[in-house]
Design an enzyme around this catalytic site. Structure first.
Site, short mmCIF file in Angstrom:
data_model
loop_
_atom_site.label_atom_id
_atom_site.label_comp_id
_atom_site.label_asym_id
_atom_site.label_seq_id
_atom_site.Cartn_x
_atom_site.Cartn_y
_atom_site.Cartn_z
N ASN A 68 21.99 -5.28 -40.06
CA ASN A 68 20.54 -5.48 -40.13
C ASN A 68 20.14 -6.24 -38.86
O ASN A 68 20.37 -7.44 -38.76
CB ASN A 68 20.19 -6.29 -41.38
CG ASN A 68 18.72 -6.66 -41.42
OD1 ASN A 68 17.91 -6.14 -40.65
ND2 ASN A 68 18.36 -7.59 -42.32
N LYS B 212 17.21 -6.88 -37.77
CA LYS B 212 15.94 -7.63 -37.87
C LYS B 212 15.07 -7.34 -36.63
O LYS B 212 15.06 -6.21 -36.16
CB LYS B 212 16.23 -9.12 -38.04
CG LYS B 212 17.27 -9.34 -39.15
CD LYS B 212 17.41 -10.76 -39.58
CE LYS B 212 18.43 -10.82 -40.72
NZ LYS B 212 18.53 -12.12 -41.34
N HIS C 115 14.14 -7.02 -48.43
CA HIS C 115 14.88 -8.12 -47.80
C HIS C 115 14.13 -9.44 -48.02
O HIS C 115 12.90 -9.47 -48.04
CB HIS C 115 15.04 -7.85 -46.30
CG HIS C 115 15.96 -8.81 -45.64
ND1 HIS C 115 15.53 -10.05 -45.23
CD2 HIS C 115 17.28 -8.75 -45.37
CE1 HIS C 115 16.57 -10.71 -44.72
NE2 HIS C 115 17.64 -9.94 -44.79
N GLU D 75 13.41 -11.81 -46.17
CA GLU D 75 12.41 -12.17 -45.14
C GLU D 75 11.11 -11.41 -45.38
O GLU D 75 10.02 -11.92 -45.09
CB GLU D 75 12.98 -11.89 -43.75
CG GLU D 75 14.00 -12.95 -43.36
CD GLU D 75 15.13 -12.46 -42.48
OE1 GLU D 75 14.99 -11.40 -41.84
OE2 GLU D 75 16.16 -13.15 -42.43
N GLU E 104 22.00 -11.02 -51.52
CA GLU E 104 21.85 -11.91 -50.37
C GLU E 104 21.25 -13.24 -50.84
O GLU E 104 20.03 -13.37 -50.93
CB GLU E 104 20.93 -11.27 -49.33
CG GLU E 104 21.48 -9.98 -48.76
CD GLU E 104 21.02 -9.77 -47.32
OE1 GLU E 104 21.89 -9.60 -46.48
OE2 GLU E 104 19.81 -9.81 -47.06
N GLY F 185 21.43 -16.46 -42.26
CA GLY F 185 21.16 -17.06 -40.96
C GLY F 185 21.44 -18.54 -40.89
O GLY F 185 21.03 -19.22 -39.95
N SER G 219 25.35 -14.66 -43.66
CA SER G 219 26.32 -15.27 -42.74
C SER G 219 27.71 -14.64 -42.81
O SER G 219 28.72 -15.34 -42.73
CB SER G 219 26.39 -16.78 -42.96
OG SER G 219 25.13 -17.37 -42.69
P1 PGA Z 1 22.83 -13.10 -41.50
O1 PGA Z 1 21.71 -12.16 -42.15
O2 PGA Z 1 24.12 -12.30 -41.48
O3 PGA Z 1 22.33 -13.42 -40.12
O4 PGA Z 1 22.96 -14.30 -42.37
C1 PGA Z 1 21.99 -11.31 -43.23
C2 PGA Z 1 20.76 -10.58 -43.65
O5 PGA Z 1 19.67 -11.17 -43.62
O6 PGA Z 1 20.81 -9.39 -44.02
#
Ligand code: PGA
Length: 269
Positions: A29, A31, A115, A117, A187, A193, A233
């Site tokens: 992903n 983003k 997601h 976000e 998630e 993140g 992460s």
């Molecule tokens: P990250 O993001 O691996 O940077 O923690 C995962 C995601 O949001 O799908």
């Protein structure tokens, strides 16, 4: 009864009745990172590195603006291209939105839906997730639907309630036949993140809750075949421990998927 274990598979996948092991799916992903030129550059390095990799399904989800470059680069390879969102209408006066059939026409086979976000910053709700899921499935796209609790919910002991609610609403008014391609990503929002990863045990516990909800909505056979990815992460150094967990059927990778070397290391966990 006697079940023979397939090479490289996990014994737990053979508990109960004999079934095909779930093929793991490793998804990037991106983003809001990379432009078309950077996208092409990524695939120039990444594709040769994972050329013969068939053990896992590999998916990359770049921003909309990069889909064309990504689809062109990945053509004929073992990598599928995903969008990061979709709207549920076919066409119309919806400035800024993209429809499922547009994604299909662009060469996308997958789409990330709901997601955290998008839930946090762009007003995505369990109900819009449901509408988007149905629209994507109708168009023949594989949706990767995201669920997960925020830190306050985990600390208040509400993780199970939150996951059950998100699943019930996401699965609303969908048949098992229609939902066949569905993929879920667990998630935990506090792990995205942040460098904090859920332990394999924590992820596994959450996946069991999600799988139980899928069984209620669509039946046990559907739930046995449902792929549930972990995201939050995931890095080259923790991918193997996570992927060794029989309940974890792959990963949704943000930050560590932007660099072809680190994403290759995760794919080859
Ligand atoms: P990250 O993001 O691996 O940077 O923690 C995962 C995601 O949001 O799908």
């Amino acid at each position: 009864m006697y079940f023979r274990q397939a090479p490289g598979s996990h014994p737990a996948q053979y508990l109960g009745k004999l079934q095909m092991p779930r093929k793991r799916l490793i998804a990037a992903n991106w983003k809001m990172y990379k432009n078309p030129e950077q996208t092409s550059a990524f695939f120039r390095d990444f594709l040769p590195a994972i050329k013969d990799h068939t053990r896992d399904e590999i998916v990359v989800a770049p921003p909309y603006i990069d889909l064309h470059a990504a689809v062109a680069a990945a053509k004929g390879s073992n990598v599928s291209i995903s969008a990061q969102d979709v709207y549920w209408k076919e066409e119309g006066a919806f400035t800024g939105e993209i429809s499922p059939s547009m994604l299909v026409a662009a060469g996308c086979t997958h789409v990330i839906i709901g997601h955290s976000e998008r839930r946090q910053y762009f007003g995505e709700t369990d109900d819009t997730v449901n509408l988007k899921l149905k629209a994507a499935l109708e168009a023949g796209i594989t949706p990767i639907a995201c669920v997960g609790e925020v830190l306050e919910e985990r600390e208040a002991g509400l993780t199970e309630d939150v996951l059950r609610r998100q699943c019930v609403r996401a699965f609303n008014a969908m048949s098992a036949a229609k939902a066949a391609k569905l993929v879920i990503a667990y998630e935990p929002v506090w792990a995205i993140g942040t460098g904090k990863t859920a332990t394999p045990q924590m992820a596994s516990d959450a996946h069991i809750i999600i799988r139980a909800e899928a069984a209620k909505a669509f039946g046990q056979e559907f739930a046995d075949n449902l792929r549930i990815l972990y995201g939050g992460s995931v890095k080259p150094d923790n991918a193997k421990a996570l992927m060794s967990e029989p309940e974890i059927d792959g990963a949704l990778v943000g930050g560590a998927s932007l660099d072809p070397k680190s994403f290759t290391a995760i794919v080859k966990y």
